[in-house]
Design a protein around this motif. Structure first.
Motif, PDB file in Angstrom:
ATOM      1  N   MET A   1     -12.946  71.068  27.828  1.00  0.00           N
ATOM      2  CA  MET A   1     -13.837  71.384  28.942  1.00  0.00           C
ATOM      3  C   MET A   1     -13.744  70.275  29.974  1.00  0.00           C
ATOM      4  SD  MET A   1     -17.148  70.786  30.266  1.00  0.00           S
ATOM      5  CE  MET A   1     -17.334  71.484  31.887  1.00  0.00           C
ATOM      6  N   ILE A   2     -13.384  70.654  31.149  1.00  0.00           N
ATOM      7  CA  ILE A   2     -13.205  69.690  32.241  1.00  0.00           C
ATOM      8  C   ILE A   2     -13.999  70.171  33.441  1.00  0.00           C
ATOM      9  CG2 ILE A   2     -11.498  69.066  34.002  1.00  0.00           C
ATOM     10  CD1 ILE A   2      -9.594  68.296  31.930  1.00  0.00           C
TER      11      ILE A   2
ATOM     12  N   ARG B   1      -3.980  74.735  21.105  1.00  0.00           N
ATOM     13  CA  ARG B   1      -3.775  73.364  21.615  1.00  0.00           C
ATOM     14  C   ARG B   1      -2.648  73.340  22.650  1.00  0.00           C
ATOM     15  NH1 ARG B   1      -0.829  70.829  17.537  1.00  0.00           N
ATOM     16  NH2 ARG B   1       1.051  71.302  18.703  1.00  0.00           N
TER      17      ARG B   1
ATOM     18  N   GLN C   1      -3.782  75.160  25.796  1.00  0.00           N
ATOM     19  CA  GLN C   1      -4.842  74.442  26.510  1.00  0.00           C
ATOM     20  C   GLN C   1      -4.266  73.231  27.243  1.00  0.00           C
ATOM     21  OE1 GLN C   1      -6.414  71.321  25.945  1.00  0.00           O
ATOM     22  NE2 GLN C   1      -8.520  71.615  26.645  1.00  0.00           N
ATOM     23  N   GLU C   2      -3.408  72.488  26.576  1.00  0.00           N
ATOM     24  CA  GLU C   2      -2.853  71.292  27.219  1.00  0.00           C
ATOM     25  C   GLU C   2      -1.882  71.659  28.338  1.00  0.00           C
ATOM     26  OE1 GLU C   2      -1.572  68.409  24.297  1.00  0.00           O
ATOM     27  OE2 GLU C   2      -3.557  68.341  23.363  1.00  0.00           O
TER      28      GLU C   2
ATOM     29  N   ARG D   1      -3.964  72.480  31.294  1.00  0.00           N
ATOM     30  CA  ARG D   1      -4.411  71.261  31.997  1.00  0.00           C
ATOM     31  C   ARG D   1      -3.310  70.740  32.912  1.00  0.00           C
ATOM     32  NH1 ARG D   1      -9.102  72.878  31.498  1.00  0.00           N
ATOM     33  NH2 ARG D   1     -10.338  72.277  29.704  1.00  0.00           N
TER      34      ARG D   1
ATOM     35  N   ARG E   1     -19.427  76.753  19.413  1.00  0.00           N
ATOM     36  CA  ARG E   1     -19.145  75.321  19.233  1.00  0.00           C
ATOM     37  C   ARG E   1     -17.633  75.068  19.172  1.00  0.00           C
ATOM     38  NH1 ARG E   1     -22.184  70.486  19.758  1.00  0.00           N
ATOM     39  NH2 ARG E   1     -20.926  68.849  18.845  1.00  0.00           N
ATOM     40  N   LEU E   2     -16.910  75.988  18.555  1.00  0.00           N
ATOM     41  CA  LEU E   2     -15.445  75.828  18.493  1.00  0.00           C
ATOM     42  C   LEU E   2     -14.860  75.716  19.902  1.00  0.00           C
ATOM     43  CD1 LEU E   2     -14.361  78.302  15.637  1.00  0.00           C
ATOM     44  CD2 LEU E   2     -14.541  75.799  15.539  1.00  0.00           C
TER      45      LEU E   2
ATOM     46  N   LEU F   1     -16.280  74.452  22.554  1.00  0.00           N
ATOM     47  CA  LEU F   1     -16.542  73.096  23.055  1.00  0.00           C
ATOM     48  C   LEU F   1     -15.625  72.072  22.376  1.00  0.00           C
ATOM     49  CD1 LEU F   1     -18.229  70.907  24.541  1.00  0.00           C
ATOM     50  CD2 LEU F   1     -19.792  70.950  22.574  1.00  0.00           C
ATOM     51  N   GLU F   2     -15.579  72.124  21.046  1.00  0.00           N
ATOM     52  CA  GLU F   2     -14.829  71.108  20.293  1.00  0.00           C
ATOM     53  C   GLU F   2     -13.331  71.134  20.628  1.00  0.00           C
ATOM     54  OE1 GLU F   2     -15.827  68.931  17.707  1.00  0.00           O
ATOM     55  OE2 GLU F   2     -17.965  69.436  17.669  1.00  0.00           O
ATOM     56  N   LEU F   3     -12.794  72.342  20.839  1.00  0.00           N
ATOM     57  CA  LEU F   3     -11.338  72.472  21.004  1.00  0.00           C
ATOM     58  C   LEU F   3     -10.890  72.428  22.462  1.00  0.00           C
ATOM     59  CD1 LEU F   3     -10.623  75.086  18.198  1.00  0.00           C
ATOM     60  CD2 LEU F   3     -10.502  72.586  18.079  1.00  0.00           C
ATOM     61  N   GLY F   4     -11.849  72.453  23.395  1.00  0.00           N
ATOM     62  CA  GLY F   4     -11.467  72.233  24.779  1.00  0.00           C
ATOM     63  C   GLY F   4     -11.459  73.441  25.700  1.00  0.00           C
TER      64      GLY F   4
ATOM     65  N   LYS G   1     -21.614  71.300  27.395  1.00  0.00           N
ATOM     66  CA  LYS G   1     -21.219  71.566  28.787  1.00  0.00           C
ATOM     67  C   LYS G   1     -20.281  72.761  28.901  1.00  0.00           C
ATOM     68  CE  LYS G   1     -21.486  66.796  30.546  1.00  0.00           C
ATOM     69  NZ  LYS G   1     -20.708  65.699  31.165  1.00  0.00           N
TER      70      LYS G   1
END
Lengths: 262, 262, 262, 262, 262
Positions: free
Chosen positions: A1-2, A128, A131-132, A135, A166-167, A169-172, A196
């Motif tokens: 989360m950015i 992952r 998501q990266e 980004r 929650r997953l 949030l935790e994983l992005g 957030k």
């Protein structure tokens, strides 16, 4: 989360994502009641409604139809997905690379994670990478967080849905799409533990206008940041009225009553 | 699906693909009735017929024979395939890279997806890589969309075949090859849900000229964009008459009666 | 294990790592007793305590919250992790690349190895990649060494825990986090066989201040270099007192009695 | 299959490949009757016979012995292979990269495909990578095409062996090594369906000079392009006589009678 | 096997490799009888004995201790290894990349192959990558060739051990470490079939000085090039005497009697 990563697919920090990947996930049977909905153009036209902040589709649909709508629609590239024809623990194929999605003009990616599946580890690693890469391309990230699999007895219990958000949030994920857990309290728990990261409610199967808006209103009051909806829109002959109502409830803080009386 | 991506392998937006990978998929037994058909040159000669818009073969056949025919035949590189000798859920080996196919002069790629197989997820991801690499080389993409596997009871039901053609659209094929689902209505459904992606009917096992042309005529009237045929051509001693007839039905909008009377 | 590699996350060669990945590993149920602990800001605030030498979180938490705390907190990027919803031999997903962690400002990486799992071989190879990438970025390496799986009868026996700490040394961790094996002698064995690699005790489930400090004191006397703690901190309404006590025991060589009387 | 790709390992378009990978595939027991055959130098010396067009060995043998023979022997790098000590569906390890083989001076690669094994798909994909890399290095490609596995009842039936040789053509081998299917007719079928790809007969277990030469003569008359032989050469105390005979039958179109009377 | 590749880890073409990876393979229980042996410094000090031509350790041990000994010890990087805590067919994790080992100053690599394991194919392919990378760095290659697995009834029979040493030659090891097969004849067979590849005997579990030296003497007379030893050295309170004796037997061609009387 950015911060701001989801700007392109939100309006006033809220989101109404029109999801249209049912042709892949469920097959054409989902279009049977409203045959016109099988035609992506019908749904792309609907997605030009002001209330819709992003349209989520698979690569093939985007390649064929998005170029004609790129000025009017924000594209959310749903990277993975699969048919419902095979058997075994839940899994999903990565059908679209982030690089290709970026070239086609997508502003964000969508990715399903079946937490609780015996394939969760592999799916999380694929998430992952996506998501990266997102980004690196300044794209927002939306997680379809749907716990299911051999190890889960009830996949819409309050604790499971709270775990799902929650997953994200935790994983992005910037936005996490979860199923409505059946009560305002459970929805509030799920939103609270997302920190957030924004939570949007999954539309689910078709309901009446009033019932659907009331559920959305409850979710918004519980802390949700919006809705990701498919069948409840395109399985209607004329979805404009519902979208008008959703716009009131989601973006204008109106009650269902107020929205229906507009 | 990208506009014009399939231009090289279509004529007036219609396609007649001659498929010749039976030596890999079924073995030499498919050549037993017409032994000359085991010789690729025989089939390459047939493929020079004006009605044929592309010839689909595996890498080894292309390496050995295509250079002599590159002025007269459009090459469709069938990237994956496998023998029928092993057991287990349907799967297919990727025997040819897109880069190598492009170097050999292929204008499009062909790829089998066994939707419904427990290997569907892996095959869809291999398709993604091939499809995106094809885009990088400006090559068209044809999907052999053949649902089969443990989770499927009837792989030619109307809904399964419609699902098959939709998979082509969702995942990014320009042309999707499906089996004929047994009726005009079912074929129309399959064509309708494919959107802008073209549908071609799979030729299947050998039939009489009249029966075969009538099925193709029905498919064309239902919205198909052509045919991908193998055994119904090369298992004939002289396939020219049939190709003449197919040309009338597919490209000249003729009925079977008209085509047979030419 | 490389000299000084863990400097950024230690103080006088000792470490107090605050671990906060329970939202991923156990789900929001771990926050139920102290709901505020679901909010990462609450825990980040706690992590600014002088006693805390590093905060270990997953990527999503770091992306969203670390930028506001980067002057006050040392980030330990916990690279892998998984939910507890699925079934099968222990495994963990690599949710974060070392490159991304370095960009976000992490000074060290954390990685779980389930020695004894039938997935040990795969996890060890993932650890190799992470460990060597960390070396390329001059980052410290902390292994969460937790033997568990089908082949293990008692995962906190003295020999298993000693094996766990030795795995950290053999495979290249600067600091190895192990469970307390139940006695001073067993803890001493585990610390002895770790050689130059530092050993930190895992906090485990919540205990009283006195009981917890006494266990930490015993571990320090047995040769441990500190503690990695989660629930025993954030499941307290006011964790400052405990952190004050831990600071005395870990960094000031005080007894539990002395620490409690400060 | 590419014209001239196999030039380096053929003579007048015919091949006599001496294969010496039995130490890996069967173990030292294959050398028991003629202990000197365990010494690669013995076999390399044999391979300098004019009749031998290429020597096929694994990487380790090539590294240690080929440099002393590189002026007198053409090296065929057998890339994959495995011991017979393990259990399960047939498979083979890729023990040698094409790049390394090219550096060591190999003119062609050899690769086993167990068509019909449940590992066929994976092996075919490994073959693709090797075959395309060989093309990049202008090296010839020889497939050891040996159908075997759970799905096969009789791996030397006429149709299975014809399928085996067709796999070589379809997948891109210049030369395909098959087992002798037991009759001239079956061998002719296998050669016919291989098209431009050459077929060489596998030597199999040791036979008398006359029996062996007669089988080779039959295979040549059926359309084979030569022989790949191991045990029938190195399990003889003095293999020169047999190689003299094979030279007559394979390269000089002589009968067995004529060859034996030279 | 490449001439001179093992020069750095041999002396007069003979090797005495001190292996110290028991902390990973067996756990700290191997250090119980001589607790000081748990400390790598103790063993590194032993390895400075003139008789020791190389010390084989895992990455973590090398990172932490080798820099202090790099002038006195030749480092053999044992790349793979695993704990004995899990269940299933034998396998080993690749814990160290060749590139990293070269940077740390290793002169050769060590790699375990469990021929006969159902994981043999995968392990052989990992060996290929390591072996070829070692060649790129001009490093020697030592294979720990230990047949074991479901398909093996007796893993120290003469034919199995001969197969083990042959695997080293075929796959490209400069030195192959095998278990002593129980007799001089069996050892001679194993050495004979290894060709130019050197064979070293594995030390195995602890024995008396005389018994151990006699076995080594027998192995040397049978054609072995030395010994790889661990427990028989570090499980002795003072291993110098044994190393003195081994030096006589291995490098000075002395008998056990002569060696013990020095």
């Amino acid at each position: 989360m950015i911060p701001l990563a989801d700007d392109a697919i939100t309006r006033d920090d809220k989101a109404l994502i029109l999801a249209y990947d049912h042709g892949l996930e469920h097959g054409p049977v989902d279009f049977a009641d409203v045959p016109a909905s099988a035609d992506p153009e019908t749904v792309f036209d609907v997605a030009t409604h002001d209330a819709v902040t992003a349209l989520a589709v698979q690569k093939g649909i985007a390649e064929a139809y998005y170029p004609s709508y790129e000025d009017d629609i924000t594209l959310l590239a749903k990277l993975n997905g699969t048919s419902n024809m095979w058997m075994g623990e839940p899994d999903s194929a990565v059908n679209w690379s982030v690089e290709n999605a970026a070239e086609l003009g997508a502003d964000a990616i969508g990715f399903t994670l079946y937490g609780g599946s015996n394939n969760e580890v592999e799916m999380a690693e694929e998430f992952r990478q996506a998501q990266e890469a997102a980004r690196d391309h300044d794209m927002g990230v939306v997680m379809w967080s749907y716990p299911r699999g051999q190890g889960l007895k009830n996949d819409t219990s309050a604790s499971t849905i709270a775990y799902a958000s929650r997953l994200g949030l935790e994983l992005g994920a910037d936005i996490t799409k979860i199923k409505y857990p059946g009560s305002a309290d459970a929805m509030k728990w799920a939103c609270d533990v997302a920190g957030k990261s924004k939570v949007v409610m999954s539309g689910g199967s078709k309901a009446s206008d009033r019932d659907f808006l009331e559920t959305v209103e409850t979710a918004m009051n519980a802390g949700a940041s919006g809705l990701a909806v498919g069948r409840n829109v395109f399985q209607r002959e004329n979805p404009t009225a519902l979208l008008d109502g959703l716009e009131q409830v989601i973006f204008e803080d109106k009650t269902t009553e107020e929205a229906l009386s507009v």
